[in-house]
Design a protein around this motif. Structure first.
Motif, PDB file in Angstrom:
ATOM      1  N   PHE A   3      23.812  41.842  -6.179  1.00 54.17           N
ATOM      2  CA  PHE A   3      22.815  42.538  -5.374  1.00 54.17           C
ATOM      3  C   PHE A   3      22.079  43.538  -6.254  1.00 54.17           C
ATOM      4  CE2 PHE A   3      21.500  45.877  -2.393  1.00 54.17           C
ATOM      5  CZ  PHE A   3      20.798  45.116  -1.477  1.00 54.17           C
ATOM      6  N   ALA A   8      16.295  46.884  -4.069  1.00 53.10           N
ATOM      7  CA  ALA A   8      16.472  47.161  -2.643  1.00 53.10           C
ATOM      8  C   ALA A   8      16.086  48.603  -2.323  1.00 53.10           C
ATOM      9  CB  ALA A   8      17.918  46.887  -2.228  1.00 53.10           C
ATOM     10  N   GLN A  11      12.449  49.073  -1.971  1.00 54.61           N
ATOM     11  CA  GLN A  11      11.911  48.470  -0.754  1.00 54.61           C
ATOM     12  C   GLN A  11      12.213  49.287   0.504  1.00 54.61           C
ATOM     13  OE1 GLN A  11      13.738  44.608  -1.028  1.00 54.61           O
ATOM     14  NE2 GLN A  11      12.119  43.811  -2.344  1.00 54.61           N
ATOM     15  N   VAL A  12      13.306  50.057   0.494  1.00 59.77           N
ATOM     16  CA  VAL A  12      13.716  50.743   1.726  1.00 59.77           C
ATOM     17  C   VAL A  12      13.825  52.258   1.601  1.00 59.77           C
ATOM     18  CG1 VAL A  12      14.952  48.708   2.584  1.00 59.77           C
ATOM     19  CG2 VAL A  12      16.201  50.459   1.284  1.00 59.77           C
ATOM     20  N   ALA A  47      18.395  47.266   3.505  1.00 62.76           N
ATOM     21  CA  ALA A  47      17.712  46.107   2.925  1.00 62.76           C
ATOM     22  C   ALA A  47      18.025  44.836   3.713  1.00 62.76           C
ATOM     23  CB  ALA A  47      18.111  45.936   1.462  1.00 62.76           C
ATOM     24  N   ALA A  48      19.291  44.681   4.125  1.00 65.97           N
ATOM     25  CA  ALA A  48      19.675  43.505   4.908  1.00 65.97           C
ATOM     26  C   ALA A  48      18.978  43.499   6.266  1.00 65.97           C
ATOM     27  CB  ALA A  48      21.190  43.461   5.085  1.00 65.97           C
ATOM     28  N   GLN A  50      16.130  45.027   7.024  1.00 62.07           N
ATOM     29  CA  GLN A  50      14.700  44.824   6.820  1.00 62.07           C
ATOM     30  C   GLN A  50      14.387  43.346   6.577  1.00 62.07           C
ATOM     31  OE1 GLN A  50      12.806  46.273   3.197  1.00 62.07           O
ATOM     32  NE2 GLN A  50      11.110  47.028   4.428  1.00 62.07           N
ATOM     33  N   LYS A  51      15.257  42.681   5.845  1.00 62.58           N
ATOM     34  CA  LYS A  51      15.029  41.273   5.529  1.00 62.58           C
ATOM     35  C   LYS A  51      15.254  40.367   6.737  1.00 62.58           C
ATOM     36  CE  LYS A  51      16.116  37.789   2.137  1.00 62.58           C
ATOM     37  NZ  LYS A  51      16.683  37.523   0.844  1.00 62.58           N
ATOM     38  N   SER A  52      16.175  40.752   7.606  1.00 56.16           N
ATOM     39  CA  SER A  52      16.553  39.854   8.693  1.00 56.16           C
ATOM     40  C   SER A  52      15.857  40.122  10.025  1.00 56.16           C
ATOM     41  CB  SER A  52      18.069  39.903   8.900  1.00 56.16           C
ATOM     42  OG  SER A  52      18.464  41.186   9.325  1.00 56.16           O
TER      43      SER A  52
END
Length: 86
Positions: A3, A8, A11-12, A47-48, A50-52
């Protein structure tokens, strides 16, 4: 597969209420050892999420000192996430 915490974080970081330029700086500025240890998990969770999440949900920017680690709003409902060490 590893990871990329730096990517990440970039991004967040605004959703975590952080203003430091890098993941390492954000950890280094934290005086509380527990916060230093839990911060990678906060970045990973944000991050998870935001991605999902889809168009009906969004992460909310954090401000101030006392707030949940990650906040998401979906269909008008606010979800507060607090990362803790076990």
């Amino acid at each position: 597969m590893s990871f990329d915490y730096e990517l990440a974080y970039q991004q967040v970081r605004k959703y975590l209420g952080k203003h430091q330029d890098s993941f390492t700086q954000a950890i280094d500025v934290e005086n509380d050892i527990n916060k230093q240890k839990s911060f990678p998990s906060e970045v990973f969770l944000a991050a998870a999420l935001q991605k999902s999440i889809g168009k009906e949900a969004l992460l909310i920017e954090q401000t101030g000192e006392n707030h949940p680690d990650v906040v998401m709003k979906m269909n008008g409902v606010r979800f507060n996430f607090e990362v803790t060490l076990m």
